[in-house]
Design a protein around this motif. Sequence first.
Motif, PDB file in Angstrom:
ATOM      1  N   ALA A 180       0.778  -1.170   0.033  1.00 60.47           N
ATOM      2  CA  ALA A 180      -0.012  -0.011   0.029  1.00 60.47           C
ATOM      3  C   ALA A 180       0.828   1.152  -0.007  1.00 60.47           C
ATOM      4  CB  ALA A 180      -0.961  -0.070   1.188  1.00 60.47           C
ATOM      5  N   GLY A 181       0.462   2.256  -0.814  1.00 62.39           N
ATOM      6  CA  GLY A 181       1.383   3.377  -0.791  1.00 62.39           C
ATOM      7  C   GLY A 181       2.269   3.201  -2.316  1.00 62.39           C
ATOM      8  N   GLY A 182       2.471   2.270  -2.664  1.00 62.60           N
ATOM      9  CA  GLY A 182       3.392   1.997  -3.913  1.00 62.60           C
ATOM     10  C   GLY A 182       2.925   2.332  -5.175  1.00 62.60           C
ATOM     11  N   SER A 183       3.576   2.301  -6.164  1.00 64.59           N
ATOM     12  CA  SER A 183       3.406   2.389  -7.630  1.00 64.59           C
ATOM     13  C   SER A 183       3.526   1.276  -8.395  1.00 64.59           C
ATOM     14  CB  SER A 183       3.959   3.640  -7.934  1.00 64.59           C
ATOM     15  OG  SER A 183       3.719   4.983  -7.251  1.00 64.59           O
ATOM     16  N   LEU A 184       2.755   1.355  -9.504  1.00 63.16           N
ATOM     17  CA  LEU A 184       2.922   0.196 -10.640  1.00 63.16           C
ATOM     18  C   LEU A 184       2.598   0.985 -11.808  1.00 63.16           C
ATOM     19  CD1 LEU A 184       1.403  -3.017  -9.617  1.00 63.16           C
ATOM     20  CD2 LEU A 184       3.750  -2.621  -9.874  1.00 63.16           C
ATOM     21  N   ARG A 185       3.206   0.656 -13.019  1.00 68.75           N
ATOM     22  CA  ARG A 185       2.785   1.103 -14.426  1.00 68.75           C
ATOM     23  C   ARG A 185       2.483  -0.050 -15.265  1.00 68.75           C
ATOM     24  NH1 ARG A 185       6.060   4.616 -18.955  1.00 68.75           N
ATOM     25  NH2 ARG A 185       6.962   2.525 -19.237  1.00 68.75           N
ATOM     26  N   LEU A 186       1.164  -0.168 -15.715  1.00 68.10           N
ATOM     27  CA  LEU A 186       0.744  -1.024 -16.663  1.00 68.10           C
ATOM     28  C   LEU A 186       0.731  -0.579 -17.927  1.00 68.10           C
ATOM     29  CD1 LEU A 186      -2.652  -1.954 -14.699  1.00 68.10           C
ATOM     30  CD2 LEU A 186      -0.359  -2.788 -14.291  1.00 68.10           C
TER      31      LEU A 186
ATOM     32  N   ASP B  52     -13.817   7.871 -10.076  1.00 67.06           N
ATOM     33  CA  ASP B  52     -13.765   8.657  -8.947  1.00 67.06           C
ATOM     34  C   ASP B  52     -12.931   8.265  -7.904  1.00 67.06           C
ATOM     35  OD1 ASP B  52     -17.281  10.455  -8.674  1.00 67.06           O
ATOM     36  OD2 ASP B  52     -15.377  10.884  -9.711  1.00 67.06           O
ATOM     37  N   ALA B  53     -12.908   6.549  -8.046  1.00 71.33           N
ATOM     38  CA  ALA B  53     -12.090   6.117  -7.010  1.00 71.33           C
ATOM     39  C   ALA B  53     -10.501   6.141  -7.439  1.00 71.33           C
ATOM     40  CB  ALA B  53     -12.331   4.563  -7.006  1.00 71.33           C
ATOM     41  N   VAL B  54     -10.139   6.611  -8.425  1.00 68.95           N
ATOM     42  CA  VAL B  54      -8.799   6.761  -8.897  1.00 68.95           C
ATOM     43  C   VAL B  54      -8.317   7.989  -9.306  1.00 68.95           C
ATOM     44  CG1 VAL B  54      -9.259   4.294  -9.856  1.00 68.95           C
ATOM     45  CG2 VAL B  54      -9.171   6.077 -11.294  1.00 68.95           C
ATOM     46  N   LYS B  55      -9.361   8.742  -9.242  1.00 68.65           N
ATOM     47  CA  LYS B  55      -9.101  10.270  -9.767  1.00 68.65           C
ATOM     48  C   LYS B  55      -8.032  10.778  -8.823  1.00 68.65           C
ATOM     49  CE  LYS B  55     -12.104  12.403 -11.623  1.00 68.65           C
ATOM     50  NZ  LYS B  55     -13.764  12.734 -11.853  1.00 68.65           N
ATOM     51  N   GLY B  56      -6.771  11.537  -9.387  1.00 65.78           N
ATOM     52  CA  GLY B  56      -5.634  12.009  -8.635  1.00 65.78           C
ATOM     53  C   GLY B  56      -4.542  11.043  -8.293  1.00 65.78           C
ATOM     54  N   ARG B  57      -4.865   9.802  -8.600  1.00 67.92           N
ATOM     55  CA  ARG B  57      -3.829   8.752  -8.359  1.00 67.92           C
ATOM     56  C   ARG B  57      -3.308   7.943  -9.491  1.00 67.92           C
ATOM     57  NH1 ARG B  57      -5.131   4.445  -5.258  1.00 67.92           N
ATOM     58  NH2 ARG B  57      -7.448   4.429  -5.855  1.00 67.92           N
ATOM     59  N   PHE B  58      -4.026   7.947 -10.565  1.00 63.24           N
ATOM     60  CA  PHE B  58      -3.920   7.056 -11.588  1.00 63.24           C
ATOM     61  C   PHE B  58      -3.785   8.089 -12.980  1.00 63.24           C
ATOM     62  CE2 PHE B  58      -6.041   2.655 -10.666  1.00 63.24           C
ATOM     63  CZ  PHE B  58      -5.417   2.405  -9.404  1.00 63.24           C
ATOM     64  N   THR B  59      -3.053   7.733 -13.885  1.00 63.88           N
ATOM     65  CA  THR B  59      -3.020   8.627 -15.022  1.00 63.88           C
ATOM     66  C   THR B  59      -2.816   7.736 -16.136  1.00 63.88           C
ATOM     67  OG1 THR B  59      -1.612  10.222 -13.744  1.00 63.88           O
ATOM     68  CG2 THR B  59      -1.346  10.373 -16.080  1.00 63.88           C
ATOM     69  N   ILE B  60      -3.644   7.984 -17.132  1.00 60.42           N
ATOM     70  CA  ILE B  60      -3.666   7.194 -18.129  1.00 60.42           C
ATOM     71  C   ILE B  60      -2.909   7.893 -19.476  1.00 60.42           C
ATOM     72  CG2 ILE B  60      -5.943   8.103 -19.028  1.00 60.42           C
ATOM     73  CD1 ILE B  60      -6.423   5.369 -20.461  1.00 60.42           C
ATOM     74  N   SER B  61      -2.107   7.321 -20.284  1.00 62.02           N
ATOM     75  CA  SER B  61      -1.337   8.219 -21.421  1.00 62.02           C
ATOM     76  C   SER B  61      -0.836   7.057 -22.526  1.00 62.02           C
ATOM     77  CB  SER B  61       0.088   8.560 -20.877  1.00 62.02           C
ATOM     78  OG  SER B  61       1.033   7.598 -20.125  1.00 62.02           O
ATOM     79  N   ARG B  62      -0.620   7.549 -23.516  1.00 60.93           N
ATOM     80  CA  ARG B  62       0.023   6.903 -24.788  1.00 60.93           C
ATOM     81  C   ARG B  62       1.022   7.377 -25.313  1.00 60.93           C
ATOM     82  NH1 ARG B  62      -4.841   8.404 -29.403  1.00 60.93           N
ATOM     83  NH2 ARG B  62      -3.740  10.146 -29.975  1.00 60.93           N
ATOM     84  N   ASP B  63       1.771   6.195 -26.097  1.00 62.64           N
ATOM     85  CA  ASP B  63       2.739   6.568 -26.707  1.00 62.64           C
ATOM     86  C   ASP B  63       2.552   6.261 -28.259  1.00 62.64           C
ATOM     87  OD1 ASP B  63       5.127   6.468 -28.261  1.00 62.64           O
ATOM     88  OD2 ASP B  63       6.592   6.075 -26.478  1.00 62.64           O
TER      89      ASP B  63
ATOM     90  N   VAL C 288      -0.488   1.811 -24.799  1.00 62.91           N
ATOM     91  CA  VAL C 288      -1.048   2.808 -23.703  1.00 62.91           C
ATOM     92  C   VAL C 288      -0.716   2.564 -22.135  1.00 62.91           C
ATOM     93  CG1 VAL C 288      -3.345   3.337 -22.642  1.00 62.91           C
ATOM     94  CG2 VAL C 288      -3.115   2.986 -25.160  1.00 62.91           C
ATOM     95  N   TYR C 289      -0.664   3.143 -21.484  1.00 68.31           N
ATOM     96  CA  TYR C 289      -0.118   3.109 -19.970  1.00 68.31           C
ATOM     97  C   TYR C 289      -1.085   3.541 -19.147  1.00 68.31           C
ATOM     98  CZ  TYR C 289       4.345   3.068 -22.695  1.00 68.31           C
ATOM     99  OH  TYR C 289       5.251   2.882 -23.360  1.00 68.31           O
ATOM    100  N   LEU C 290      -0.950   3.063 -17.878  1.00 65.62           N
ATOM    101  CA  LEU C 290      -1.586   3.376 -16.654  1.00 65.62           C
ATOM    102  C   LEU C 290      -0.749   3.402 -15.445  1.00 65.62           C
ATOM    103  CD1 LEU C 290      -4.502   3.937 -15.678  1.00 65.62           C
ATOM    104  CD2 LEU C 290      -4.684   1.976 -14.985  1.00 65.62           C
ATOM    105  N   GLN C 291      -0.257   4.606 -15.151  1.00 69.58           N
ATOM    106  CA  GLN C 291       0.643   4.893 -13.993  1.00 69.58           C
ATOM    107  C   GLN C 291      -0.421   4.994 -12.802  1.00 69.58           C
ATOM    108  OE1 GLN C 291       3.953   5.259 -13.792  1.00 69.58           O
ATOM    109  NE2 GLN C 291       3.682   5.175 -11.626  1.00 69.58           N
ATOM    110  N   MET C 292       0.078   4.053 -11.651  1.00 64.18           N
ATOM    111  CA  MET C 292      -0.840   4.000 -10.634  1.00 64.18           C
ATOM    112  C   MET C 292      -0.185   4.353  -9.602  1.00 64.18           C
ATOM    113  SD  MET C 292      -3.138   0.469 -11.516  1.00 64.18           S
ATOM    114  CE  MET C 292      -1.495  -0.759 -11.214  1.00 64.18           C
ATOM    115  N   ASN C 293      -0.349   5.178  -8.771  1.00 66.81           N
ATOM    116  CA  ASN C 293       0.268   5.721  -7.598  1.00 66.81           C
ATOM    117  C   ASN C 293      -0.537   5.670  -6.327  1.00 66.81           C
ATOM    118  OD1 ASN C 293       2.498   6.419  -9.233  1.00 66.81           O
ATOM    119  ND2 ASN C 293       1.955   8.521  -9.477  1.00 66.81           N
ATOM    120  N   SER C 294       0.267   5.796  -5.208  1.00 66.21           N
ATOM    121  CA  SER C 294      -0.580   5.606  -3.882  1.00 66.21           C
ATOM    122  C   SER C 294      -1.767   4.710  -4.015  1.00 66.21           C
ATOM    123  CB  SER C 294      -1.274   7.171  -3.723  1.00 66.21           C
ATOM    124  OG  SER C 294      -0.436   8.074  -3.863  1.00 66.21           O
ATOM    125  N   LEU C 295      -1.116   3.382  -4.250  1.00 64.04           N
ATOM    126  CA  LEU C 295      -2.209   2.325  -4.336  1.00 64.04           C
ATOM    127  C   LEU C 295      -2.421   1.991  -2.979  1.00 64.04           C
ATOM    128  CD1 LEU C 295      -0.036   0.560  -7.059  1.00 64.04           C
ATOM    129  CD2 LEU C 295      -2.509   0.991  -7.054  1.00 64.04           C
TER     130      LEU C 295
END
Length: 124
Positions: free
Chosen positions: A14-20, A62-73, A79-86
């Motif tokens: 908990a509190g860690g990060s992952l990038r999908l 709403d459950a992930v807003k401010g913690r997750f970021t979707i982006s693409r290359d 496509v990526y999903l950066q997940m912080n403050s898990l």
Amino acid sequence: QVQLVESGGGLVQAGGSLRLSCAASGRTISSLSMGWFRQAPGKEREFAAAISWTGAYTYYADAVKGRFTISRDSAKNTVYLQMNSLKPEDTAVYYCAADSTRRDSRQSNEYNYWGQGTQVTVSS
């Protein structure tokens, strides 16, 4: 036909990060609406994040807003999903999805291509 392959899941505290990551083939992601959904044990699949086919707009539950970021290359067609403050409640199988009709939707039934999913487990 679009093929989607997710990677990057795993076990994190908990509190860690992952990038999908979601690598697409068959079509360029700039012609697709892309989304991330998740499904926890015993629960229905739910929307997490999406990025418009133009890449200009992003959408979050709403459950992930401010913690997750979707982006693409676009160069990598990924496509990526950066997940912080898990949090432990983020534990689920995460699925990448694509909509070839470009509806930029939060509804899972409006996506016509799906990856196999990647497990994310957050320990407390």
